[in-house]
Design an enzyme around this catalytic site. Sequence first.
Site, PDB file in Angstrom:
ATOM      1  N   PRO A 125       9.959   1.209  -1.432  1.00 46.82           N
ATOM      2  CA  PRO A 125       9.932  -0.141  -2.010  1.00 46.82           C
ATOM      3  C   PRO A 125       9.294  -1.144  -1.061  1.00 46.82           C
ATOM      4  CG  PRO A 125      12.147   0.429  -1.247  1.00 46.82           C
ATOM      5  CD  PRO A 125      11.319   1.662  -1.105  1.00 46.82           C
ATOM      6  N   ASP A 126       8.673  -2.196  -1.614  1.00 47.63           N
ATOM      7  CA  ASP A 126       8.236  -3.281  -0.729  1.00 47.63           C
ATOM      8  C   ASP A 126       9.441  -4.184  -0.460  1.00 47.63           C
ATOM      9  OD1 ASP A 126       8.474  -4.919  -2.954  1.00 47.63           O
ATOM     10  OD2 ASP A 126       6.326  -5.322  -3.160  1.00 47.63           O
ATOM     11  N   PHE A 127       9.232  -5.344   0.121  1.00 47.74           N
ATOM     12  CA  PHE A 127      10.362  -6.196   0.486  1.00 47.74           C
ATOM     13  C   PHE A 127      10.656  -7.255  -0.567  1.00 47.74           C
ATOM     14  CE2 PHE A 127       8.677  -4.347   4.289  1.00 47.74           C
ATOM     15  CZ  PHE A 127       9.814  -3.951   4.960  1.00 47.74           C
ATOM     16  N   ARG A 128       9.596  -7.935  -1.034  1.00 42.36           N
ATOM     17  CA  ARG A 128       9.818  -9.178  -1.764  1.00 42.36           C
ATOM     18  C   ARG A 128       9.514  -9.125  -3.251  1.00 42.36           C
ATOM     19  NH1 ARG A 128       8.226 -10.057   3.292  1.00 42.36           N
ATOM     20  NH2 ARG A 128       9.655 -11.286   4.575  1.00 42.36           N
ATOM     21  N   THR A 153       3.955   1.372  -1.912  1.00 41.37           N
ATOM     22  CA  THR A 153       4.922   1.426  -3.026  1.00 41.37           C
ATOM     23  C   THR A 153       4.673   2.638  -3.927  1.00 41.37           C
ATOM     24  OG1 THR A 153       3.588  -0.185  -4.244  1.00 41.37           O
ATOM     25  CG2 THR A 153       5.538  -1.030  -3.127  1.00 41.37           C
ATOM     26  N   THR A 164       0.163  -7.131   0.738  1.00 39.90           N
ATOM     27  CA  THR A 164       1.096  -7.931   1.543  1.00 39.90           C
ATOM     28  C   THR A 164       1.253  -9.317   0.941  1.00 39.90           C
ATOM     29  OG1 THR A 164       1.501  -8.982   3.691  1.00 39.90           O
ATOM     30  CG2 THR A 164      -0.800  -8.495   3.158  1.00 39.90           C
ATOM     31  N   SER A 165       2.467  -9.856   1.043  1.00 38.62           N
ATOM     32  CA  SER A 165       2.716 -11.202   0.531  1.00 38.62           C
ATOM     33  C   SER A 165       2.264 -12.264   1.532  1.00 38.62           C
ATOM     34  CB  SER A 165       4.211 -11.382   0.239  1.00 38.62           C
ATOM     35  OG  SER A 165       4.947 -11.252   1.441  1.00 38.62           O
ATOM     36  N   ASN A 171       3.535  -2.090   8.265  1.00 38.41           N
ATOM     37  CA  ASN A 171       4.438  -1.042   7.778  1.00 38.41           C
ATOM     38  C   ASN A 171       4.933  -0.157   8.916  1.00 38.41           C
ATOM     39  OD1 ASN A 171       3.771  -2.142   5.354  1.00 38.41           O
ATOM     40  ND2 ASN A 171       2.345  -0.518   4.762  1.00 38.41           N
ATOM     41  N   ASP A 196       6.133   2.971   8.116  1.00 38.40           N
ATOM     42  CA  ASP A 196       6.289   4.287   7.489  1.00 38.40           C
ATOM     43  C   ASP A 196       5.362   5.346   8.080  1.00 38.40           C
ATOM     44  OD1 ASP A 196       3.782   3.613   6.322  1.00 38.40           O
ATOM     45  OD2 ASP A 196       4.754   2.811   4.538  1.00 38.40           O
ATOM     46  N   HIS A 244       4.353  -4.450  13.428  1.00 38.95           N
ATOM     47  CA  HIS A 244       5.808  -4.604  13.423  1.00 38.95           C
ATOM     48  C   HIS A 244       6.503  -3.373  14.002  1.00 38.95           C
ATOM     49  CE1 HIS A 244       5.529  -7.973  10.133  1.00 38.95           C
ATOM     50  NE2 HIS A 244       5.114  -8.353  11.326  1.00 38.95           N
ATOM     51  N   ARG A 265      -1.199  -7.463  -6.009  1.00 42.09           N
ATOM     52  CA  ARG A 265      -0.715  -7.711  -7.369  1.00 42.09           C
ATOM     53  C   ARG A 265      -0.596  -9.186  -7.681  1.00 42.09           C
ATOM     54  NH1 ARG A 265       3.922  -3.278  -7.816  1.00 42.09           N
ATOM     55  NH2 ARG A 265       2.590  -1.536  -8.439  1.00 42.09           N
ATOM     56  N   GLU A 266      -0.464 -10.005  -6.648  1.00 42.08           N
ATOM     57  CA  GLU A 266      -0.336 -11.455  -6.874  1.00 42.08           C
ATOM     58  C   GLU A 266      -1.229 -12.185  -5.881  1.00 42.08           C
ATOM     59  OE1 GLU A 266       3.675 -12.657  -5.856  1.00 42.08           O
ATOM     60  OE2 GLU A 266       3.704 -11.348  -4.119  1.00 42.08           O
ATOM     61  N   ILE A 283       0.831  -1.217   0.000  1.00 41.02           N
ATOM     62  CA  ILE A 283       0.000   0.000   0.000  1.00 41.02           C
ATOM     63  C   ILE A 283       0.863   1.263   0.000  1.00 41.02           C
ATOM     64  CG2 ILE A 283      -1.949  -1.161   1.150  1.00 41.02           C
ATOM     65  CD1 ILE A 283      -1.427   0.696   3.612  1.00 41.02           C
TER      66      ILE A 283
END
Length: 279
Positions: A32-35, A27, A200-201, A106, A108, A125, A225-226, A25
Amino acid sequence: TLDSIADMIKAGFVKKIIVMAGAGISTSAGIPDFRSPGTGLYANLREYKLPYPEAIFTIDYFRKNPKPFYVLAKELYPGQFVPTLSHFFVSMLAKKGLLLRHYTQNIDCLERAAGVDSDLIVEAHGSFHESHCISDQCRKEYAQDWVKEQILNDKIPRCGVCKSLVKPDITFFGEGLPSRFFELLEEDFDACDLLIVMGTSLQVQPFASLTSKVRDSVPRLLINRERVGEAKIRSLGFDFDGRFGRKALHRDALVLGDCDEACLRFSDSLGWTDELVKL
Ligand code: OAD
Ligand code: ZN
């Protein structure tokens, strides 16, 4: 679908929404995201010469070599980024009195920047707001301003009492999640009547397992996205294709693609777009 979920909200069937969010959310804000292959942070840490990418957020590695984390923390320090449309969509849910809680991985602080009340946020986190000496015997708390100044001036913050490292209270691999996460999650997920998971992945536990904590009848919407978080066995994870029976087919919705775009479509369906754009 997004539209049928919007209809449920408009009809007043849904009043206690939990959002679970990850780096996706943010990017479009330039973080950048992580993975994600190529663009994700873990694919771009070569200069730090880490033994493995996650080491940068791993407590045992940090004790021996804190420099990479502080270099990255300077780059990502909150305050330089603007919230995305997805953050403002969460803020709209709060304004409409529909947001039970926003669980974010996140660090941020962009949900706060988008106007979401801190009572409605669980920073699963941790965050940069507080910092502590990492020595178990000491744990002295340090003010955010001092730690920020150290980080932005390329210094490694050290405890005035015991000389150990001082680290922002971001949850590292090898550390426990903040107590607020565990204090709220049972009651929140029992009460929830719509779960929205975005960007989130769902690779990191225990956060990822929360998708299975809502009641069986509660609709779940994944915007990503995936495809992620799918069940390998019944009742542990999403079941978008109804592999585990028709009932499951009717509760999980998948919107594959960009979360800002999906939130805008969602808001169109809800008739909120004028207000959202003003925000
Ligand atoms: P990941 O990088 O693992 O996953 C981000 C997900 O968002 C991926 O599935 C992307 O495809 C998707 N994505 C990226 N941009 C998107 C966009 N604009 N629209 C829709 N989807 C998008 O990030 P997290 O799941 O947040 O923890 O990672 C979880 C935790 O792993 C982080 O909190 C961090 C990390 O190690 C710690 O450091 C403790
Ligand atoms: Zn100390």
